[in-house]
Write a protein that holds these residues in place. Structure first.
Motif, PDB file in Angstrom:
ATOM      1  N   GLY A   1      47.434  26.879  40.468  1.00  0.00           N
ATOM      2  CA  GLY A   1      46.706  25.638  40.619  1.00  0.00           C
ATOM      3  C   GLY A   1      45.225  25.779  40.869  1.00  0.00           C
ATOM      4  O   GLY A   1      44.556  24.779  41.138  1.00  0.00           O
ATOM      5  N   LYS A   2      44.699  26.983  40.780  1.00  0.00           N
ATOM      6  CA  LYS A   2      43.289  27.210  41.046  1.00  0.00           C
ATOM      7  C   LYS A   2      42.592  27.849  39.857  1.00  0.00           C
ATOM      8  O   LYS A   2      43.232  28.345  38.933  1.00  0.00           O
ATOM      9  N   GLN A   3      41.273  27.833  39.900  1.00  0.00           N
ATOM     10  CA  GLN A   3      40.478  28.446  38.849  1.00  0.00           C
ATOM     11  C   GLN A   3      40.472  29.963  38.989  1.00  0.00           C
ATOM     12  O   GLN A   3      40.606  30.507  40.090  1.00  0.00           O
ATOM     13  N   ARG A   4      40.311  30.628  37.868  1.00  0.00           N
ATOM     14  CA  ARG A   4      40.172  32.069  37.911  1.00  0.00           C
ATOM     15  C   ARG A   4      38.856  32.429  38.596  1.00  0.00           C
ATOM     16  O   ARG A   4      37.821  31.810  38.342  1.00  0.00           O
ATOM     17  N   GLU A   5      38.915  33.424  39.459  1.00  0.00           N
ATOM     18  CA  GLU A   5      37.739  33.816  40.205  1.00  0.00           C
ATOM     19  C   GLU A   5      37.494  35.315  40.108  1.00  0.00           C
ATOM     20  O   GLU A   5      38.419  36.108  39.935  1.00  0.00           O
ATOM     21  N   LEU A   6      36.251  35.664  40.238  1.00  0.00           N
ATOM     22  CA  LEU A   6      35.862  37.061  40.241  1.00  0.00           C
ATOM     23  C   LEU A   6      36.285  37.722  41.544  1.00  0.00           C
ATOM     24  O   LEU A   6      36.102  37.159  42.622  1.00  0.00           O
ATOM     25  N   VAL A   7      36.848  38.910  41.443  1.00  0.00           N
ATOM     26  CA  VAL A   7      37.228  39.686  42.614  1.00  0.00           C
ATOM     27  C   VAL A   7      36.253  40.831  42.832  1.00  0.00           C
ATOM     28  O   VAL A   7      35.722  41.017  43.928  1.00  0.00           O
ATOM     29  N   ALA A   8      36.038  41.625  41.802  1.00  0.00           N
ATOM     30  CA  ALA A   8      35.155  42.778  41.899  1.00  0.00           C
ATOM     31  C   ALA A   8      34.658  43.147  40.521  1.00  0.00           C
ATOM     32  O   ALA A   8      35.366  42.985  39.531  1.00  0.00           O
ATOM     33  N   THR A   9      33.441  43.655  40.454  1.00  0.00           N
ATOM     34  CA  THR A   9      32.883  44.123  39.193  1.00  0.00           C
ATOM     35  C   THR A   9      32.433  45.564  39.338  1.00  0.00           C
ATOM     36  O   THR A   9      32.082  46.014  40.430  1.00  0.00           O
TER      37      THR A   9
ATOM     38  N   GLY B   1      44.510  52.623  22.630  1.00  0.00           N
ATOM     39  CA  GLY B   1      44.227  52.316  21.248  1.00  0.00           C
ATOM     40  C   GLY B   1      43.122  53.196  20.700  1.00  0.00           C
ATOM     41  O   GLY B   1      42.845  54.271  21.223  1.00  0.00           O
ATOM     42  N   ARG B   2      42.498  52.716  19.634  1.00  0.00           N
ATOM     43  CA  ARG B   2      41.430  53.473  18.991  1.00  0.00           C
ATOM     44  C   ARG B   2      40.132  53.254  19.762  1.00  0.00           C
ATOM     45  O   ARG B   2      39.235  52.529  19.337  1.00  0.00           O
ATOM     46  N   ILE B   3      40.035  53.910  20.894  1.00  0.00           N
ATOM     47  CA  ILE B   3      38.931  53.696  21.827  1.00  0.00           C
ATOM     48  C   ILE B   3      37.907  54.811  21.752  1.00  0.00           C
ATOM     49  O   ILE B   3      38.255  55.985  21.804  1.00  0.00           O
ATOM     50  N   PHE B   4      36.656  54.404  21.659  1.00  0.00           N
ATOM     51  CA  PHE B   4      35.561  55.347  21.775  1.00  0.00           C
ATOM     52  C   PHE B   4      35.017  55.348  23.202  1.00  0.00           C
ATOM     53  O   PHE B   4      34.793  56.402  23.785  1.00  0.00           O
ATOM     54  N   ARG B   5      34.822  54.164  23.747  1.00  0.00           N
ATOM     55  CA  ARG B   5      34.299  54.051  25.095  1.00  0.00           C
ATOM     56  C   ARG B   5      34.716  52.721  25.703  1.00  0.00           C
ATOM     57  O   ARG B   5      34.774  51.709  25.012  1.00  0.00           O
ATOM     58  N   VAL B   6      34.990  52.755  26.989  1.00  0.00           N
ATOM     59  CA  VAL B   6      35.304  51.551  27.746  1.00  0.00           C
ATOM     60  C   VAL B   6      34.159  51.263  28.710  1.00  0.00           C
ATOM     61  O   VAL B   6      33.773  52.131  29.493  1.00  0.00           O
ATOM     62  N   ASN B   7      33.627  50.072  28.624  1.00  0.00           N
ATOM     63  CA  ASN B   7      32.630  49.611  29.582  1.00  0.00           C
ATOM     64  C   ASN B   7      33.338  48.641  30.528  1.00  0.00           C
ATOM     65  O   ASN B   7      33.502  47.465  30.197  1.00  0.00           O
ATOM     66  N   PRO B   8      33.775  49.117  31.683  1.00  0.00           N
ATOM     67  CA  PRO B   8      34.534  48.250  32.577  1.00  0.00           C
ATOM     68  C   PRO B   8      33.676  47.115  33.122  1.00  0.00           C
ATOM     69  O   PRO B   8      32.480  47.288  33.368  1.00  0.00           O
ATOM     70  N   ARG B   9      34.298  45.967  33.317  1.00  0.00           N
ATOM     71  CA  ARG B   9      33.603  44.838  33.888  1.00  0.00           C
ATOM     72  C   ARG B   9      34.155  44.479  35.261  1.00  0.00           C
ATOM     73  O   ARG B   9      33.388  44.264  36.198  1.00  0.00           O
ATOM     74  N   GLY B  10      35.478  44.403  35.369  1.00  0.00           N
ATOM     75  CA  GLY B  10      36.010  44.178  36.694  1.00  0.00           C
ATOM     76  C   GLY B  10      37.368  43.512  36.728  1.00  0.00           C
ATOM     77  O   GLY B  10      38.064  43.414  35.725  1.00  0.00           O
ATOM     78  N   TRP B  11      37.716  43.055  37.941  1.00  0.00           N
ATOM     79  CA  TRP B  11      38.974  42.392  38.211  1.00  0.00           C
ATOM     80  C   TRP B  11      38.744  40.940  38.572  1.00  0.00           C
ATOM     81  O   TRP B  11      37.786  40.602  39.276  1.00  0.00           O
ATOM     82  N   TYR B  12      39.646  40.109  38.103  1.00  0.00           N
ATOM     83  CA  TYR B  12      39.638  38.691  38.395  1.00  0.00           C
ATOM     84  C   TYR B  12      41.026  38.294  38.861  1.00  0.00           C
ATOM     85  O   TYR B  12      41.995  39.019  38.651  1.00  0.00           O
ATOM     86  N   ARG B  13      41.131  37.146  39.487  1.00  0.00           N
ATOM     87  CA  ARG B  13      42.436  36.663  39.896  1.00  0.00           C
ATOM     88  C   ARG B  13      42.504  35.153  39.765  1.00  0.00           C
ATOM     89  O   ARG B  13      41.487  34.467  39.800  1.00  0.00           O
ATOM     90  N   GLN B  14      43.714  34.675  39.601  1.00  0.00           N
ATOM     91  CA  GLN B  14      43.939  33.247  39.490  1.00  0.00           C
ATOM     92  C   GLN B  14      45.189  32.884  40.277  1.00  0.00           C
ATOM     93  O   GLN B  14      46.294  33.298  39.923  1.00  0.00           O
ATOM     94  N   ALA B  15      44.991  32.125  41.330  1.00  0.00           N
ATOM     95  CA  ALA B  15      46.101  31.628  42.122  1.00  0.00           C
ATOM     96  C   ALA B  15      46.657  30.368  41.476  1.00  0.00           C
ATOM     97  O   ALA B  15      45.965  29.684  40.715  1.00  0.00           O
TER      98      ALA B  15
END
Length: 120
Positions: free
Chosen positions: A42-50, A26-40
Motif C-alpha cells: 500500500g505504499k510507494q517504492r522508496e530508496l533504501v541505499a545507493t 547474462g551477456r554482461i560486460f560491466r554492471v554499474n550498480p545503483r542500489g536497493w529499493y523497497r515497497q511496503a
C-alpha cells in the motif's frame, strides 16, 4: 539475456538480520550498480541505499546505521546487509543496476524483488 535476481529475503524477528543478494547474469560486460529499493504494501517504492560505480554510498535516513550496501564486482553481485530489523522494514526489496552488455549496449534493469517480513 541479461537479468537481475534478488535473494535472501524471508521472515525474521525484530532485531534480527538478513543479507540480501542481487546477482546479474547474462551477456554482461560491466554492471554499474545503483542500489536497493523497497515497497511496503500500500505504499510507494522508496530508496533504501545507493552505491555508485565509484563506490559512493548513500542511505535513507530510516535505515542509516542499520543497513550496509556493498558489491562484489567479480561476481556481478550487490548485497544489502540488514541488521536490527524493525517491523517497518517489512517490504519487497528490489535491486537496480545499469548493465553494459558484451555488445556495448546498456540498459536499466530491475529484479523481481524479494520479500522481507519482520515480526514484532
Amino acid at each position: 539475456q541479461v537479468q537481475l535476481v534478488e535473494s535472501g529475503g524471508g521472515l525474521v524477528q525484530a532485531g534480527g538480520s538478513l543479507r540480501l543478494s542481487c546477482v546479474a547474469s547474462g551477456r554482461i560486460f560491466r554492471v554499474n550498480p545503483r542500489g536497493w529499493y523497497r515497497q511496503a504494501a500500500g505504499k510507494q517504492r522508496e530508496l533504501v541505499a545507493t552505491i555508485s560505480s565509484g563506490g559512493s554510498i548513500t542511505y535513507a535516513d530510516s535505515v542509516k546505521g542499520r543497513f550496509t550496501i556493498s558489491r562484489d564486482n567479480a561476481k556481478n553481485t550487490v548485497y544489502l546487509q540488514m541488521n536490527s530489523l524493525k517491523p517497518e522494514d517489512t517490504a519487497v526489496y528490489y535491486c537496480n543496476a545499469e548493465i553494459w552488455t558484451l555488445s556495448g549496449g546498456t540498459g536499466d534493469y530491475w529484479g523481481r524483488g524479494t520479500q522481507v517480513t519482520v515480526s514484532s
